[in-house]
Design a protein around this motif. Sequence first.
Motif, mmCIF file in Angstrom:
data_model
loop_
_atom_site.group_PDB
_atom_site.id
_atom_site.type_symbol
_atom_site.label_atom_id
_atom_site.label_comp_id
_atom_site.label_asym_id
_atom_site.label_seq_id
_atom_site.Cartn_x
_atom_site.Cartn_y
_atom_site.Cartn_z
ATOM 1 N N THR A 381 13.221 -37.993 31.901
ATOM 2 C CA THR A 381 14.353 -37.141 31.534
ATOM 3 C C THR A 381 15.678 -37.877 31.681
ATOM 4 O O THR A 381 16.617 -37.632 30.930
ATOM 5 C CB THR A 381 14.381 -35.867 32.396
ATOM 6 O OG1 THR A 381 14.396 -36.230 33.781
ATOM 7 C CG2 THR A 381 13.170 -35.011 32.124
ATOM 8 N N GLU A 382 15.768 -38.812 32.638
ATOM 9 C CA GLU A 382 16.999 -39.580 32.807
ATOM 10 C C GLU A 382 17.209 -40.557 31.654
ATOM 11 O O GLU A 382 18.319 -41.022 31.422
ATOM 12 C CB GLU A 382 16.955 -40.356 34.127
ATOM 13 C CG GLU A 382 16.895 -39.463 35.369
ATOM 14 C CD GLU A 382 16.789 -40.278 36.636
ATOM 15 O OE1 GLU A 382 17.116 -41.474 36.594
ATOM 16 O OE2 GLU A 382 16.377 -39.722 37.667
ATOM 17 N N SER A 383 16.136 -40.855 30.929
ATOM 18 C CA SER A 383 16.230 -41.820 29.844
ATOM 19 C C SER A 383 16.487 -41.159 28.498
ATOM 20 O O SER A 383 16.570 -41.839 27.480
ATOM 21 C CB SER A 383 14.922 -42.636 29.748
ATOM 22 O OG SER A 383 14.682 -43.330 30.948
ATOM 23 N N VAL A 384 16.553 -39.833 28.477
ATOM 24 C CA VAL A 384 16.778 -39.121 27.233
ATOM 25 C C VAL A 384 18.272 -39.124 26.927
ATOM 26 O O VAL A 384 19.055 -38.519 27.645
ATOM 27 C CB VAL A 384 16.253 -37.670 27.305
ATOM 28 C CG1 VAL A 384 16.541 -36.946 26.002
ATOM 29 C CG2 VAL A 384 14.764 -37.668 27.593
ATOM 30 N N GLY A 385 18.641 -39.835 25.886
ATOM 31 C CA GLY A 385 20.049 -39.914 25.540
ATOM 32 C C GLY A 385 20.394 -38.953 24.425
ATOM 33 O O GLY A 385 19.651 -38.819 23.451
ATOM 34 N N GLY A 386 21.545 -38.282 24.510
ATOM 35 C CA GLY A 386 21.987 -37.391 23.452
ATOM 36 C C GLY A 386 21.027 -36.247 23.240
ATOM 37 O O GLY A 386 20.478 -35.696 24.189
ATOM 38 N N ARG A 387 20.797 -35.917 21.988
ATOM 39 C CA ARG A 387 19.912 -34.802 21.666
ATOM 40 C C ARG A 387 18.818 -35.251 20.704
ATOM 41 O O ARG A 387 18.451 -34.527 19.776
ATOM 42 C CB ARG A 387 20.731 -33.655 21.049
ATOM 43 C CG ARG A 387 21.679 -32.985 22.021
ATOM 44 C CD ARG A 387 20.943 -32.170 23.063
ATOM 45 N NE ARG A 387 20.253 -31.036 22.474
ATOM 46 C CZ ARG A 387 19.378 -30.283 23.122
ATOM 47 N NH1 ARG A 387 19.047 -30.577 24.372
ATOM 48 N NH2 ARG A 387 18.803 -29.259 22.526
ATOM 49 N N ARG A 388 18.326 -36.449 20.880
ATOM 50 C CA ARG A 388 17.271 -36.926 19.987
ATOM 51 C C ARG A 388 16.030 -36.072 20.136
ATOM 52 O O ARG A 388 15.576 -35.782 21.246
ATOM 53 C CB ARG A 388 16.945 -38.384 20.266
ATOM 54 C CG ARG A 388 15.663 -38.848 19.597
ATOM 55 C CD ARG A 388 15.564 -40.335 19.481
ATOM 56 N NE ARG A 388 16.428 -40.844 18.427
ATOM 57 C CZ ARG A 388 16.369 -42.109 17.970
ATOM 58 N NH1 ARG A 388 15.502 -42.957 18.480
ATOM 59 N NH2 ARG A 388 17.177 -42.506 17.024
ATOM 60 N N HIS A 389 15.479 -35.668 19.000
ATOM 61 C CA HIS A 389 14.261 -34.876 18.972
ATOM 62 C C HIS A 389 13.095 -35.745 18.526
ATOM 63 O O HIS A 389 13.243 -36.592 17.636
ATOM 64 C CB HIS A 389 14.390 -33.700 18.000
ATOM 65 C CG HIS A 389 15.355 -32.647 18.454
ATOM 66 N ND1 HIS A 389 16.714 -32.847 18.479
ATOM 67 C CD2 HIS A 389 15.142 -31.379 18.908
ATOM 68 C CE1 HIS A 389 17.308 -31.758 18.911
ATOM 69 N NE2 HIS A 389 16.375 -30.853 19.185
ATOM 70 N N ILE A 390 11.950 -35.546 19.143
ATOM 71 C CA ILE A 390 10.711 -36.189 18.702
ATOM 72 C C ILE A 390 9.984 -35.203 17.803
ATOM 73 O O ILE A 390 9.728 -34.060 18.190
ATOM 74 C CB ILE A 390 9.832 -36.572 19.898
ATOM 75 C CG1 ILE A 390 10.527 -37.631 20.752
ATOM 76 C CG2 ILE A 390 8.471 -37.092 19.415
ATOM 77 C CD1 ILE A 390 9.797 -37.956 22.038
ATOM 78 N N VAL A 391 9.672 -35.629 16.588
ATOM 79 C CA VAL A 391 8.947 -34.799 15.633
ATOM 80 C C VAL A 391 7.569 -35.405 15.425
ATOM 81 O O VAL A 391 7.433 -36.621 15.259
ATOM 82 C CB VAL A 391 9.685 -34.712 14.285
ATOM 83 C CG1 VAL A 391 8.870 -33.907 13.266
ATOM 84 C CG2 VAL A 391 11.063 -34.077 14.472
ATOM 85 N N THR A 392 6.545 -34.563 15.440
ATOM 86 C CA THR A 392 5.195 -35.046 15.204
ATOM 87 C C THR A 392 4.404 -33.987 14.446
ATOM 88 O O THR A 392 4.929 -32.918 14.136
ATOM 89 C CB THR A 392 4.500 -35.413 16.535
ATOM 90 O OG1 THR A 392 3.257 -36.063 16.266
ATOM 91 C CG2 THR A 392 4.273 -34.191 17.403
ATOM 92 N N ALA A 393 3.149 -34.279 14.148
ATOM 93 C CA ALA A 393 2.326 -33.365 13.361
ATOM 94 C C ALA A 393 0.968 -33.166 14.023
ATOM 95 O O ALA A 393 -0.057 -33.055 13.360
ATOM 96 C CB ALA A 393 2.152 -33.896 11.937
ATOM 97 N N CYS A 394 0.973 -33.132 15.344
ATOM 98 C CA CYS A 394 -0.255 -32.949 16.122
ATOM 99 C C CYS A 394 0.096 -32.160 17.375
ATOM 100 O O CYS A 394 0.999 -32.560 18.126
ATOM 101 C CB CYS A 394 -0.857 -34.294 16.492
ATOM 102 S SG CYS A 394 -2.252 -34.204 17.649
ATOM 103 N N VAL A 395 -0.594 -31.062 17.598
ATOM 104 C CA VAL A 395 -0.288 -30.219 18.742
ATOM 105 C C VAL A 395 -0.540 -30.942 20.053
ATOM 106 O O VAL A 395 0.209 -30.779 21.023
ATOM 107 C CB VAL A 395 -1.109 -28.914 18.684
ATOM 108 C CG1 VAL A 395 -0.887 -28.080 19.929
ATOM 109 C CG2 VAL A 395 -0.730 -28.118 17.445
#
Length: 440
Positions: A381-395
């Motif tokens: 969580t400390e490495s998450v910069g800004g509001r980048r979202h990860i998008v994927t196609a697998c639950v």
Amino acid sequence: MRAHRKQRSAPSPRELLESSEKVPRYCNLCPRLCHHSCPVSNAERDEAVTPGNKSLTAGVIAGGGSPNELVTDLFHKCADCRLCTAFCGHENDVSATLMSARAVAAEAGMEPPAVVALGKSFESFGNAWEEDLSLRLRDMIPRHRRLGVQGPVVEERSRGTVTSIKERGLRVYWPGCAAVARRPDLVSLTLEVCDLLGEPDISVYCGDDVQCCGYPLLASGRHEAFVAQARKASKALSGADVVFTASPECAWTFSTAWPERAGVEPPAPRIAHVVDLILPALRYAPARPPLDLDAVYHDPCYLGRHLGRCDEPRALVNRLLRTPMAEAGSWVREQGYCCGAGGVLEATNPDTSYAVTRARLGHLLGKTTGPPGELEPGKVTESVGGRRHIVTACVRCESRFSELMPPPQVLDIVDVVALYLGLKDNGGGTRGAGGDIRGK
């Protein structure tokens, strides 16, 4: 109406292992060109669990050796991602060889405790989640869209109780047990998206007697149980013209593992992921401003590498965004790095599985280039910069990342379409007039 096809006899685990005898031979002569690619050996920093060494050990068993506990544990040091195959000049399928080796070991009574527990869950609930998942589906799916509740699909079709359009045939949505267990809201959201895009004739399989395609049984080495599950599910789904699924693992299992490893034909003439349903339907989407979403795409192993669907998810999502999604360095498309959730690795080797997840998050967030390069535990969580979202196609990938990422920064492609259509907001945020997503 499509007639139900006869099943062939299933090959035995020993036959499957012996059929891949070239794999260990080629690995023995190779200078380890795939050495860097195995997420498991990268995570454990152990030469013993590299693809070449695991392959050679499987070759010893194929040659008549007897598996012991140490060897069995080694066979389960694999996420079934096939990333090593992507780097192999001979396309050696080490993962498939290890799946066969697991089955041979299981026949000899050698199974990790997690596999035994998984088998008991299937015996009690028909899935690996220790819960009757059909009850969840029936609570959220309208009665007129439920299939498999009153009998096999072919019987319900003959009664005329399900919606179908003549030129389209009977189109069935199989969410997959992972979606029902981890993202049940995604099932109803997918139907809402389909309705708005002119696809109202999608029925959902909700049968209580069949809740899984059988992949966890295959991956854990429970060969006979996998064959029985495939035959049972095939009978239940027979009569469908198209089966769409949210799970790449299910799509691959239906189309490839069933015929090759269980002697069972796919349950419908066409098996597809939901991306293949939604992408062409976007031409009917209402005109809306594009989404302002800083996003990066993660290629699920089964959708990208196993099924060859790398372009379609990107085309779908990028059509809805103002700025195209970013890419995770060189670990993309057919060489996309694993999330750590496949091959029942999260059950048999949870610490290793999470180390793989952290490594992949490092790539996606632009913090590491790897491998191994994983983010330290507790530092994600400390490495998450800004509001980048990860998008994927697998639950499975989405839920795995969500365990370590602050919500709602991991999205399924259906979530992105729903955001665009105004069916949901981004974690309580509101959609701005200019199409941006603003979190509260």
